[in-house]
Design a protein around this motif. Sequence first.
Motif, PDB file in Angstrom:
ATOM      1  N   PRO A 116       0.803  -1.234   0.000  1.00  0.00           N
ATOM      2  CA  PRO A 116       0.000   0.000   0.000  1.00  0.00           C
ATOM      3  C   PRO A 116       0.831   1.279   0.000  1.00  0.00           C
ATOM      4  N   GLU A 117       2.085   1.242   0.429  1.00  0.00           N
ATOM      5  CA  GLU A 117       2.898   2.471   0.445  1.00  0.00           C
ATOM      6  C   GLU A 117       3.245   2.959  -0.964  1.00  0.00           C
ATOM      7  N   THR A 118       2.985   2.139  -1.994  1.00  0.00           N
ATOM      8  CA  THR A 118       3.253   2.591  -3.364  1.00  0.00           C
ATOM      9  C   THR A 118       2.096   3.403  -3.946  1.00  0.00           C
ATOM     10  N   ILE A 119       0.994   3.485  -3.219  1.00  0.00           N
ATOM     11  CA  ILE A 119      -0.186   4.212  -3.690  1.00  0.00           C
ATOM     12  C   ILE A 119      -0.248   5.569  -2.983  1.00  0.00           C
ATOM     13  N   THR A 120      -0.326   6.643  -3.756  1.00  0.00           N
ATOM     14  CA  THR A 120      -0.496   7.973  -3.175  1.00  0.00           C
ATOM     15  C   THR A 120      -1.714   8.622  -3.825  1.00  0.00           C
ATOM     16  N   GLU A 121      -2.467   9.335  -3.034  1.00  0.00           N
ATOM     17  CA  GLU A 121      -3.627  10.065  -3.523  1.00  0.00           C
ATOM     18  C   GLU A 121      -3.164  11.472  -3.876  1.00  0.00           C
ATOM     19  N   GLU A 122      -3.499  11.928  -5.057  1.00  0.00           N
ATOM     20  CA  GLU A 122      -3.142  13.275  -5.478  1.00  0.00           C
ATOM     21  C   GLU A 122      -4.403  14.007  -5.905  1.00  0.00           C
ATOM     22  N   THR A 123      -4.472  15.270  -5.545  1.00  0.00           N
ATOM     23  CA  THR A 123      -5.591  16.090  -5.993  1.00  0.00           C
ATOM     24  C   THR A 123      -5.035  17.242  -6.815  1.00  0.00           C
ATOM     25  N   THR A 124      -5.796  17.637  -7.799  1.00  0.00           N
ATOM     26  CA  THR A 124      -5.395  18.733  -8.659  1.00  0.00           C
ATOM     27  C   THR A 124      -6.474  19.802  -8.607  1.00  0.00           C
ATOM     28  N   GLU A 125      -6.087  21.025  -8.276  1.00  0.00           N
ATOM     29  CA  GLU A 125      -7.015  22.140  -8.284  1.00  0.00           C
ATOM     30  C   GLU A 125      -7.076  22.713  -9.680  1.00  0.00           C
ATOM     31  N   ARG A 126      -8.277  22.940 -10.158  1.00  0.00           N
ATOM     32  CA  ARG A 126      -8.458  23.563 -11.462  1.00  0.00           C
ATOM     33  C   ARG A 126      -9.312  24.799 -11.278  1.00  0.00           C
ATOM     34  N   PHE A 127      -8.966  25.852 -11.960  1.00  0.00           N
ATOM     35  CA  PHE A 127      -9.673  27.118 -11.853  1.00  0.00           C
ATOM     36  C   PHE A 127     -10.452  27.356 -13.135  1.00  0.00           C
ATOM     37  N   ASP A 128     -11.775  27.466 -13.024  1.00  0.00           N
ATOM     38  CA  ASP A 128     -12.640  27.741 -14.168  1.00  0.00           C
ATOM     39  C   ASP A 128     -12.796  29.254 -14.275  1.00  0.00           C
ATOM     40  N   SER A 129     -11.908  29.883 -15.035  1.00  0.00           N
ATOM     41  CA  SER A 129     -11.883  31.341 -15.103  1.00  0.00           C
ATOM     42  C   SER A 129     -13.128  31.902 -15.775  1.00  0.00           C
ATOM     43  N   LYS A 130     -13.680  31.180 -16.732  1.00  0.00           N
ATOM     44  CA  LYS A 130     -14.878  31.666 -17.414  1.00  0.00           C
ATOM     45  C   LYS A 130     -16.035  31.791 -16.424  1.00  0.00           C
ATOM     46  N   THR A 131     -16.262  30.758 -15.626  1.00  0.00           N
ATOM     47  CA  THR A 131     -17.339  30.795 -14.638  1.00  0.00           C
ATOM     48  C   THR A 131     -17.079  31.869 -13.599  1.00  0.00           C
ATOM     49  N   PHE A 132     -15.826  32.022 -13.176  1.00  0.00           N
ATOM     50  CA  PHE A 132     -15.494  33.053 -12.189  1.00  0.00           C
ATOM     51  C   PHE A 132     -15.747  34.450 -12.755  1.00  0.00           C
ATOM     52  N   ARG A 133     -15.353  34.673 -14.017  1.00  0.00           N
ATOM     53  CA  ARG A 133     -15.602  35.972 -14.631  1.00  0.00           C
ATOM     54  C   ARG A 133     -17.097  36.261 -14.720  1.00  0.00           C
ATOM     55  N   GLU A 134     -17.893  35.242 -15.082  1.00  0.00           N
ATOM     56  CA  GLU A 134     -19.343  35.430 -15.132  1.00  0.00           C
ATOM     57  C   GLU A 134     -19.887  35.781 -13.752  1.00  0.00           C
ATOM     58  N   HIS A 135     -19.409  35.078 -12.727  1.00  0.00           N
ATOM     59  CA  HIS A 135     -19.834  35.348 -11.351  1.00  0.00           C
ATOM     60  C   HIS A 135     -19.421  36.763 -10.933  1.00  0.00           C
ATOM     61  N   ALA A 136     -18.175  37.160 -11.240  1.00  0.00           N
ATOM     62  CA  ALA A 136     -17.683  38.488 -10.873  1.00  0.00           C
ATOM     63  C   ALA A 136     -18.476  39.571 -11.596  1.00  0.00           C
ATOM     64  N   ALA A 137     -18.824  39.341 -12.874  1.00  0.00           N
ATOM     65  CA  ALA A 137     -19.614  40.319 -13.619  1.00  0.00           C
ATOM     66  C   ALA A 137     -21.006  40.468 -13.005  1.00  0.00           C
ATOM     67  N   LYS A 138     -21.622  39.356 -12.622  1.00  0.00           N
ATOM     68  CA  LYS A 138     -22.954  39.408 -11.988  1.00  0.00           C
ATOM     69  C   LYS A 138     -22.847  40.123 -10.644  1.00  0.00           C
ATOM     70  N   HIS A 139     -21.816  39.815  -9.869  1.00  0.00           N
ATOM     71  CA  HIS A 139     -21.609  40.465  -8.575  1.00  0.00           C
ATOM     72  C   HIS A 139     -21.448  41.977  -8.766  1.00  0.00           C
ATOM     73  N   PHE A 140     -20.705  42.389  -9.798  1.00  0.00           N
ATOM     74  CA  PHE A 140     -20.512  43.806 -10.068  1.00  0.00           C
ATOM     75  C   PHE A 140     -21.837  44.474 -10.444  1.00  0.00           C
ATOM     76  N   GLU A 141     -22.629  43.792 -11.290  1.00  0.00           N
ATOM     77  CA  GLU A 141     -23.928  44.344 -11.672  1.00  0.00           C
ATOM     78  C   GLU A 141     -24.840  44.504 -10.465  1.00  0.00           C
ATOM     79  N   ASP A 142     -24.803  43.512  -9.560  1.00  0.00           N
ATOM     80  CA  ASP A 142     -25.681  43.540  -8.393  1.00  0.00           C
ATOM     81  C   ASP A 142     -25.223  44.536  -7.336  1.00  0.00           C
ATOM     82  N   THR A 143     -23.908  44.632  -7.103  1.00  0.00           N
ATOM     83  CA  THR A 143     -23.415  45.419  -5.970  1.00  0.00           C
ATOM     84  C   THR A 143     -22.630  46.662  -6.368  1.00  0.00           C
ATOM     85  N   GLY A 144     -22.145  46.707  -7.603  1.00  0.00           N
ATOM     86  CA  GLY A 144     -21.322  47.836  -8.030  1.00  0.00           C
ATOM     87  C   GLY A 144     -19.882  47.730  -7.566  1.00  0.00           C
ATOM     88  N   SER A 145     -19.506  46.632  -6.934  1.00  0.00           N
ATOM     89  CA  SER A 145     -18.119  46.447  -6.480  1.00  0.00           C
ATOM     90  C   SER A 145     -17.551  45.170  -7.090  1.00  0.00           C
TER      91      SER A 145
END
Length: 191
Positions: free
Chosen positions: A117-146
């Motif tokens: 079992p010591e030959t098995i390692t669990e790895e996680t990879t973080e991925r950033f969905d910039s398109k979704t974040f930009r859409e969220h940030a644009a909506k947040h800006f429209e709603d709050t102005g910030s």
Amino acid sequence: METETTTETEEREEFLIDSPERANWLLRKLANLDAERDRVAAQASALARQIESDRNGLLHRFGSQLENFTRQELEKSGGKRKSLTLLQGTVGFRTVPARIVIESAPDAIQTARLVLPETITEETTERFDSKTFREHAAKHFEDTGSFRPRSRASEASHCGTAISPQSSSPRLQVRWISPRPASSRTLPRRR
């Protein structure tokens, strides 16, 4: 006999894209060049596949004969050499040490979990969905102005339009973009 050569200098008008006909001429030329490039690439790919197939066929048919001939020629020279140099190439042998080959990675992982079992390692990879974040940030800006932290609006820049010729050929894209700082990013427009 005397020949007179007269040189008339004609002033040519500079060709400009200033009408729908001339714009269509350019788009037709670009589409034809794209189609020709794709045709040539397809032909080259087909030729490469045919050459590879011919090569494999020759090796299948004559490979063992070449190996036997090479071994006989090397034995004639006293067995001191490991390769035979000919006009069109070199035929030789090399010793490759035995090694373990994993035939099925999922089966090997299952076995390793049980016995090592010591030959098995669990790895996680973080991925950033910039398109979704930009859409969220644009909506947040429209709603709050910030803006959200680490996001901002960029200055507008001149950008041409994607042009698609009216044909069944692949989409042609022509873009003119004015220079702007590399750090500048644009928030998407709300549709």
